[in-house]
Write a protein that holds these residues in place. Structure first.
Motif, mmCIF file in Angstrom:
data_model
loop_
_atom_site.group_PDB
_atom_site.id
_atom_site.type_symbol
_atom_site.label_atom_id
_atom_site.label_comp_id
_atom_site.label_asym_id
_atom_site.label_seq_id
_atom_site.Cartn_x
_atom_site.Cartn_y
_atom_site.Cartn_z
ATOM 1 N N GLN A 47 0.768 -0.838 0.322
ATOM 2 C CA GLN A 47 0.186 0.158 -0.079
ATOM 3 C C GLN A 47 0.719 1.312 0.232
ATOM 4 N N SER A 48 0.742 2.608 -0.873
ATOM 5 C CA SER A 48 0.958 3.647 -0.228
ATOM 6 C C SER A 48 1.283 4.346 0.668
ATOM 7 N N PHE A 49 1.681 5.339 1.351
ATOM 8 C CA PHE A 49 1.013 6.055 2.239
ATOM 9 C C PHE A 49 1.946 6.834 2.406
ATOM 10 N N MET A 50 0.591 8.566 2.414
ATOM 11 C CA MET A 50 0.800 9.724 2.656
ATOM 12 C C MET A 50 1.580 9.812 3.876
ATOM 13 N N ILE A 51 2.559 11.246 3.831
ATOM 14 C CA ILE A 51 3.761 10.882 5.076
ATOM 15 C C ILE A 51 3.194 12.689 5.898
ATOM 16 N N PRO A 52 2.951 12.777 7.050
ATOM 17 C CA PRO A 52 2.456 14.215 7.176
ATOM 18 C C PRO A 52 4.186 14.397 7.819
ATOM 19 N N VAL A 53 3.964 15.279 8.507
ATOM 20 C CA VAL A 53 5.878 16.081 8.835
ATOM 21 C C VAL A 53 6.239 15.579 9.708
ATOM 22 N N ASP A 54 5.300 15.425 10.617
ATOM 23 C CA ASP A 54 5.545 14.805 12.558
ATOM 24 C C ASP A 54 5.743 12.957 12.480
ATOM 25 N N ALA A 55 5.718 12.116 11.673
ATOM 26 C CA ALA A 55 5.792 10.881 11.675
ATOM 27 C C ALA A 55 7.164 10.990 11.661
ATOM 28 N N GLN A 56 6.970 9.928 12.901
ATOM 29 C CA GLN A 56 8.147 9.674 13.217
ATOM 30 C C GLN A 56 8.412 7.567 13.264
ATOM 31 N N ILE A 57 9.410 7.736 11.859
ATOM 32 C CA ILE A 57 9.557 6.372 11.025
ATOM 33 C C ILE A 57 10.877 5.371 11.425
ATOM 34 N N TRP A 58 10.510 4.163 11.841
ATOM 35 C CA TRP A 58 11.534 3.594 12.105
ATOM 36 C C TRP A 58 12.051 1.810 12.090
ATOM 37 N N THR A 59 10.625 1.657 12.224
ATOM 38 C CA THR A 59 10.634 0.863 11.434
ATOM 39 C C THR A 59 8.973 0.500 10.676
ATOM 40 N N GLU A 60 8.616 -0.564 10.178
ATOM 41 C CA GLU A 60 7.523 -0.184 8.720
ATOM 42 C C GLU A 60 5.820 -0.634 9.831
ATOM 43 N N ALA A 61 6.247 -1.082 10.814
ATOM 44 C CA ALA A 61 4.747 -0.771 11.438
ATOM 45 C C ALA A 61 4.736 0.754 11.660
ATOM 46 N N ASP A 62 5.792 1.735 11.893
ATOM 47 C CA ASP A 62 5.298 3.097 12.312
ATOM 48 C C ASP A 62 5.232 3.772 10.719
ATOM 49 N N VAL A 63 5.428 3.285 9.382
ATOM 50 C CA VAL A 63 4.342 3.584 8.237
ATOM 51 C C VAL A 63 3.183 3.396 8.190
ATOM 52 N N ARG A 64 2.441 2.358 9.064
ATOM 53 C CA ARG A 64 1.397 2.065 9.143
ATOM 54 C C ARG A 64 0.573 2.994 10.133
ATOM 55 N N ARG A 65 1.515 3.300 10.755
ATOM 56 C CA ARG A 65 0.467 3.956 13.073
ATOM 57 C C ARG A 65 0.281 5.279 12.157
ATOM 58 N N ASP A 66 1.330 6.229 11.697
ATOM 59 C CA ASP A 66 1.438 7.474 11.178
ATOM 60 C C ASP A 66 1.375 7.788 9.299
ATOM 61 N N GLY A 67 1.750 6.957 8.866
ATOM 62 C CA GLY A 67 0.984 7.299 7.706
ATOM 63 C C GLY A 67 -0.472 7.888 6.900
ATOM 64 N N ILE A 68 -0.962 8.768 5.989
ATOM 65 C CA ILE A 68 -1.954 8.346 5.488
ATOM 66 C C ILE A 68 -2.164 7.200 4.473
#
Length: 492
Positions: free
Chosen positions: A108-129
């Motif tokens: 899936q494709s995720f748009m990333i907000p400016v305050d996203a905290q991404i260090w693992t793939e799970a973080d993408v699904r948590r913080d991305g849209i």
């Protein structure tokens, strides 16, 4: 990297003459977002905000009710989307334009907000849209035409060494009545051109203003324009399942020339003219990233020694210096440190803080945190690899080799560790060993720019100058920053 698709969306262009429909006159609502100021990036992006403003102005002229958001946090993006959803009535047109960083995860494709905290793939699904979630909500609200224009296929600070997900964007599985366009091909990334507008938005604005075009033709012409202007280095991707006519300019002619059917995922444009001069010998632009998971099976490769192996002595790391005031005030580090005050054995917080320290060049602190992570979990292969890489950068080559070998013992054919060990061997002067490691990494991920550039340097040092030059040129075409990156590692 092989692109694995569960479903191949097809462009569904009608061959019959078009007839005006209610969609042309329906209420039109758009959310336009330009995210430029990401704290994890080295500098703000130059294009997204000006691109968003220009696209918003054009859509307003075309009869859209537009909300524009700049540098939105996750909460800000969710609230803006909720406002957009609230406007949509059955038969309306709903559009989202996003310029900023995008990441694919779990196809899936995720748009990333400016305050996203991404260090693992799970973080993408948590913080991305999720783009698919947005289009699905458009559909649930009854939108007759659903449009997504996504200019987010950029190299970004998340898709670097400390990550395990794929680069660029994934094919979208959109509901019927959708029209989706990415600024670059699937799973590929491009560098910004540094101007006021991205190449994609330049061509998009030019084609939207052409009268008497249906939307599919507008976007197809945009794709051709970008492809020609970039000499085929950037080829936008389109997917359409529109079931009714739609034009960006209301009142467009009811009959237009039909477009032939073609696969949405085929990035080849309709015969663009040849470039004025031959392009450099390079592979197509591609991400310097790792695949979501190594495929089964190449035979595990250990490099044949061309010199005696580096001795694997016990670790004797010096005590780290305390964090500088600027590091101590970093909000992510403060948050993770607070967690560790409450629970010093929080291995996840230790590992993530080590990642932050490493990304900011505080290597001694990163080594300590990765070491404490390993103390709590002696089988943490990611921590071994990250400590290997940090030690390679700082020149602790014997200790780095130990860590990489342990990571590969725990997970044979781990592409990150092969790449890291290649760097260790390159800095140790073991050119043949480095070539073997980089070869193994490139068999798993042919677009791993660091391995391609490292192999080029190793080939040159081993006497294969012409082969090395080809690798180096291809790597530089993929990532113009790769030379500086290796120079920062102490390799020139």
């Amino acid at each position: 990297m092989t692109i694995r698709l569960s479903l191949l969306a097809l462009l569904a262009f009608s061959l019959a003459p078009m007839v005006p429909s209610a969609a042309i006159a329906a209420d039109r609502f758009a959310l336009v977002i330009g995210n430029a100021k990401y704290p994890d990036a080295d500098a703000p992006l130059k294009e997204p905000v000006s691109d968003a403003r220009s696209v918003a102005d054009e859509l307003k002229r075309d009869g859209f009710t537009v909300e524009t958001g700049e540098n939105l946090t996750g909460e800000g993006m969710h609230k803006a989307l909720e406002r957009l959803y609230g406007h949509i009535k059955p038969g309306n047109v709903a559009l989202i334009f996003f310029s900023g960083f995008g990441i694919q995860s779990n196809r899936q494709s995720f748009m990333i907000p400016v305050d996203a905290q991404i260090w693992t793939e799970a973080d993408v699904r948590r913080d991305g849209i999720s783009l698919e979630t947005v289009l699905g909500e458009f559909n649930n609200r009854g939108a007759g035409v659903k449009i997504a224009l996504i200019d987010a296929s950029r190299r970004n600070p998340y898709e670097r060494r400390f990550r395990s997900f794929s680069a660029g964007l994934a094919p979208v599985i959109a509901p019927n009545g959708s029209l989706v366009m990415y600024s670059a091909a699937l799973s590929s990334v491009m560098s910004d051109n540094g101007g006021d507008h991205s190449l994609f938005v330049q061509e998009l604005l030019k084609e939207i203003r052409v009268p008497d075009l249906m939307a599919e033709e507008t976007l197809n012409r945009t794709r051709v324009g970008v492809t020609r202007a970039s000499r085929s280095e950037q080829v936008p991707w389109i997917s359409s399942s529109l079931a009714e006519d739609f034009s960006f300019i209301p009142g467009a002619k009811s009959a237009v020339a039909a477009l032939p059917q073609q696969p949405a995922a085929d990035p080849t444009p309709p015969s663009p003219p040849p470039p004025a001069s031959p392009p450099p010998a390079a592979q197509p632009a591609a991400p310097r990233v790792d695949p979501p998971a190594p495929p089964k099976a190449e035979t595990p490769i250990l490099p044949p020694p061309d010199k005696p192996a580096v001795a694997t002595l016990p670790s004797n790391d010096p005590p780290p210096r305390p964090p500088s005031p600027s590091l101590a005030d970093d909000p992510t580090i403060k948050s993770l440190t607070a967690k560790l005050v409450e629970n010093p054995d929080d291995a996840g917080a230790l590992y993530r803080r080590g990642q932050v320290y490493a990304s900011k060049g505080a290597y001694d602190l990163a080594i300590k945190d990765f070491g404490d992570t390993i103390r709590l979990n002696p089988k943490d292969v990611e921590a071994y690899n990250n400590r290997c890489w940090v030690r390679a950068v700082t020149g602790e080559l014997q200790a780095a080799l130990r860590d990489c070998n342990e990571a590969l013992r725990l997970r044979p054919n781990f592409v990150d560790a092969l790449d890291s060990r290649g760097l260790v061997n390159l800095k140790s002067g073991l050119s043949k060993n480095a070539i073997a490691d980089f070869d193994a990494a490139l068999k798993i991920n042919p677009r791993l720019t660091s391995s391609l550039y490292g192999r080029g340097l190793a080939r040159q040092r081993s006497g294969a100058a012409s082969d090395g030059e080809v690798d180096i040129n291809n790597a530089k075409a993929m990532d113009p920053n790769i030379v500086k990156e290796f120079a920062d590692y102490g390799v020139r």
